[in-house]
Scaffold this motif. Structure first.
Motif, PDB file in Angstrom:
ATOM      1  N   ALA A  57      13.064   2.179   4.762  1.00 50.74           N
ATOM      2  CA  ALA A  57      14.225   1.415   5.243  1.00 50.74           C
ATOM      3  C   ALA A  57      15.538   2.181   5.116  1.00 50.74           C
ATOM      4  O   ALA A  57      16.335   2.220   6.079  1.00 50.74           O
ATOM      5  CB  ALA A  57      14.313   0.074   4.515  1.00 50.74           C
ATOM      6  N   PRO A  58      15.828   2.839   3.971  1.00 47.26           N
ATOM      7  CA  PRO A  58      17.086   3.605   3.893  1.00 47.26           C
ATOM      8  C   PRO A  58      17.168   4.702   4.950  1.00 47.26           C
ATOM      9  O   PRO A  58      18.243   4.949   5.509  1.00 47.26           O
ATOM     10  CB  PRO A  58      17.045   4.198   2.475  1.00 47.26           C
ATOM     11  N   GLY A  60      15.697   4.649   7.903  1.00 47.17           N
ATOM     12  CA  GLY A  60      15.925   3.978   9.178  1.00 47.17           C
ATOM     13  C   GLY A  60      17.380   3.604   9.374  1.00 47.17           C
ATOM     14  O   GLY A  60      17.952   3.818  10.453  1.00 47.17           O
ATOM     15  N   VAL A  61      18.003   3.046   8.345  1.00 50.77           N
ATOM     16  CA  VAL A  61      19.416   2.670   8.420  1.00 50.77           C
ATOM     17  C   VAL A  61      20.280   3.911   8.617  1.00 50.77           C
ATOM     18  O   VAL A  61      21.221   3.927   9.424  1.00 50.77           O
ATOM     19  CB  VAL A  61      19.836   1.912   7.148  1.00 50.77           C
ATOM     20  N   MET A  62      19.960   4.975   7.871  1.00 47.27           N
ATOM     21  CA  MET A  62      20.717   6.220   7.994  1.00 47.27           C
ATOM     22  C   MET A  62      20.651   6.773   9.414  1.00 47.27           C
ATOM     23  O   MET A  62      21.662   7.218   9.974  1.00 47.27           O
ATOM     24  CB  MET A  62      20.184   7.252   7.001  1.00 47.27           C
ATOM     25  N   ILE A  64      20.016   5.091  12.227  1.00 47.30           N
ATOM     26  CA  ILE A  64      20.727   4.201  13.141  1.00 47.30           C
ATOM     27  C   ILE A  64      22.212   4.534  13.163  1.00 47.30           C
ATOM     28  O   ILE A  64      22.818   4.768  14.222  1.00 47.30           O
ATOM     29  CB  ILE A  64      20.521   2.722  12.754  1.00 47.30           C
ATOM     30  N   PHE A  65      22.815   4.584  11.984  1.00 49.83           N
ATOM     31  CA  PHE A  65      24.257   4.808  11.931  1.00 49.83           C
ATOM     32  C   PHE A  65      24.613   6.281  12.148  1.00 49.83           C
ATOM     33  O   PHE A  65      25.718   6.593  12.606  1.00 49.83           O
ATOM     34  CB  PHE A  65      24.823   4.293  10.604  1.00 49.83           C
ATOM     35  N   ALA A 258      22.586   6.799   3.904  1.00 46.92           N
ATOM     36  CA  ALA A 258      22.748   5.629   4.759  1.00 46.92           C
ATOM     37  C   ALA A 258      24.154   5.048   4.636  1.00 46.92           C
ATOM     38  O   ALA A 258      24.797   4.700   5.637  1.00 46.92           O
ATOM     39  CB  ALA A 258      21.700   4.571   4.412  1.00 46.92           C
ATOM     40  N   MET A 262      27.193   4.841   7.474  1.00 43.14           N
ATOM     41  CA  MET A 262      27.766   3.537   7.803  1.00 43.14           C
ATOM     42  C   MET A 262      29.285   3.573   7.675  1.00 43.14           C
ATOM     43  O   MET A 262      30.009   3.106   8.567  1.00 43.14           O
ATOM     44  CB  MET A 262      27.179   2.453   6.887  1.00 43.14           C
ATOM     45  N   ALA A 294      14.879   4.007  15.229  1.00 41.00           N
ATOM     46  CA  ALA A 294      14.649   3.111  14.091  1.00 41.00           C
ATOM     47  C   ALA A 294      13.291   2.439  14.198  1.00 41.00           C
ATOM     48  O   ALA A 294      12.579   2.272  13.193  1.00 41.00           O
ATOM     49  CB  ALA A 294      15.759   2.061  14.019  1.00 41.00           C
TER      50      ALA A 294
END
Length: 444
Positions: A57-58, A60-62, A64-65, A258, A262, A294
């Motif tokens: 998850a971290p 994936g978030v990283m 994305i942003f 991440a 962001m 993602a």
């Protein structure tokens, strides 16, 4: 039996995506799920999947942003001067472009993070490759091969894992590998030269004629770099300062990746596009890429979660180690190097370096092979590791280049294997680790 099923599952997955029977996203979800159900793991299957998704998850978030941040920088025109400079230096020559791709990727990879390397190099080079009608698979191949060489930096990840697993200093492990890294970087430049020769001939056959305007680089930027209305040339230095500060924070580890992306995205969006309408437009422009990458990352989480939860990874490691006969004990360093090639491709770096390497190193120690030799030998496979379907940043590179993940693997795999074949003999010839233990003690 579990090891056989594990290898069968991985082979099925690779076959399906490389033959284009299934997309990587679908195969990452369905193949491990069907195998796990067939093996009778229905009771805890959901927990395994969620655990794998949580672990990634971290990342994936990283991603994305990160995509959103660099997308904004491209829109604002931060990389336009770099694109123009590259075009002028290349002067319409495919050979200069391919070699320049390697040089740029090696330099940008000094930060040790594949994600930012792919974003920056692709943003700078993709418009040029498209404008010249060059094969973008070459660009992706050269970028990932260059990144694989620099991935051995102490802050890149694999070297730190190998050193930590064997209680060594990452710097000492890395310094010993520098000569082999230089040799492998030269190999990557040779590959770039071969690609350049091929592209020269192909483009000449197509009788591509470039005008003076095109040679200046203006046409490349105007044609390929997006919405002209989104340009913010007056903010270029401020965007450069912000990006430089972000890179420094990424390298020094002030905050998790991440969180840094962001924060960077929020600041960049507010500075460059203050109105809500503009912000919605910029987010929408890059949402497709962010969602695609993602989705692949979280799907990979299901794959790795099932591999770990069913103990397939452990079974694969135990089976391989059991297959090494005692007579080959003095050769454990090159054997470890050879094993690192398929295993850092089939399983995660964490699983290999923290699961398999300590056992291999313990076996090697019985024959007089040092932990340093084993750590350095275990890093040979990193030249092919970045092509693994379990590496999230590779999906980013394929997505940004506009090529299928399986197509990227098929095109690049033989050249990445070439890097392994160059790296391993270089290590042996240069004495980085021995072919055979000089005074084998034999198993105790």
């Amino acid at each position: 039996m579990l090891a056989i099923l594990a290898f069968t599952m991985v082979a099925t997955f690779m076959t399906l995506i490389m033959t284009k029977r299934l997309s990587a996203l679908v195969a990452l979800i369905l193949v491990p799920t069907l195998f796990a159900v067939g093996m009778g793991y229905t009771a805890g299957l959901g927990d395994m999947m969620l655990e794998g998704v949580r672990d990634l998850a971290p990342t994936g978030v990283m991603l994305i942003f990160g995509i959103l941040y660099f997308g904004l920088m491209i829109d604002a025109g931060l990389f336009d001067p770099l694109i123009k400079l590259i075009v002028r230096l290349a002067h319409g020559d495919a050979m200069r472009i391919t070699i320049g791709t390697v040089v740029l990727a090696l330099l940008v990879s000094l930060d040790g993070d594949g994600t930012t390397t792919y974003m920056i190099t692709t943003a700078a080079l993709l418009p040029l490759y498209r404008h010249m009608k060059m094969d973008v698979r070459i660009m992706a191949c050269l970028i990932i091969m260059s990144s694989a060489v620099m991935n051995l930096l102490p802050w890149g990840g694999p070297t730190a894992r190998a050193a930590t697993a064997l209680q060594l200093d990452p710097r000492d492990v890395f310094v010993g590998l520098i000569p082999a890294m230089v040799v492998t970087a030269i190999w990557v430049l040779i590959v770039a030269w071969m690609f350049g020769v091929r592209e020269r001939k192909r483009l000449a056959a197509l009788s591509q004629q470039l005008t003076e305007e095109e040679m200046s680089g203006e046409a490349v930027v105007a044609h390929d770099a997006g919405d002209v209305k989104a340009r913010r040339p007056q903010l270029m230095w401020l965007n450069l300062l912000l990006t430089g500060a972000l890179m420094v924070c990424l390298i020094t580890g002030v905050l998790p990746l991440a969180i840094l992306f962001m924060l960077g995205f929020a600041i960049a969006l507010m500075i460059n596009y203050p109105s809500l309408q503009q912000q919605r437009e910029r987010i929408s422009a890059h949402a497709g890429n962010a969602l695609a990458v993602a989705g692949l990352v979280f799907a990979a989480g299901i794959f790795t979660g099932i591999l770990s939860g069913t103990k397939m990874i452990d079974a694969m490691a135990d089976w391989i180690i059991a297959c090494v006969p005692p007579t080959l004990g003095p050769y454990m360093a090159p054997i470890t190097a050879l094993l690192s090639m398929p295993f850092t491709f089939l399983i995660s770096n964490d699983a290999f370096y923290f699961g398999m390497l300590p056992i291999l190193a313990k076996t090697g120690a019985e024959y007089g092979i040092s932990a340093m030799d084993m750590a350095q030998a275990s890093l040979v496979g990193q030249q092919i590791h970045l092509l693994s379907p379990l590496v999230p940043s590779t999906y980013l590179l394929a997505t940004m280049a506009g090529i299928e993940f399986g197509e990227h693997q098929r095109f690049t795999l033989k050249w990445a294997l070439g890097s392994c074949i160059v790296f391993l003999p270089a290590c042996l010839v240069l004495g980085i680790f021995p072919l055979c233990a000089s005074a084998p003690a034999g198993p105790s």
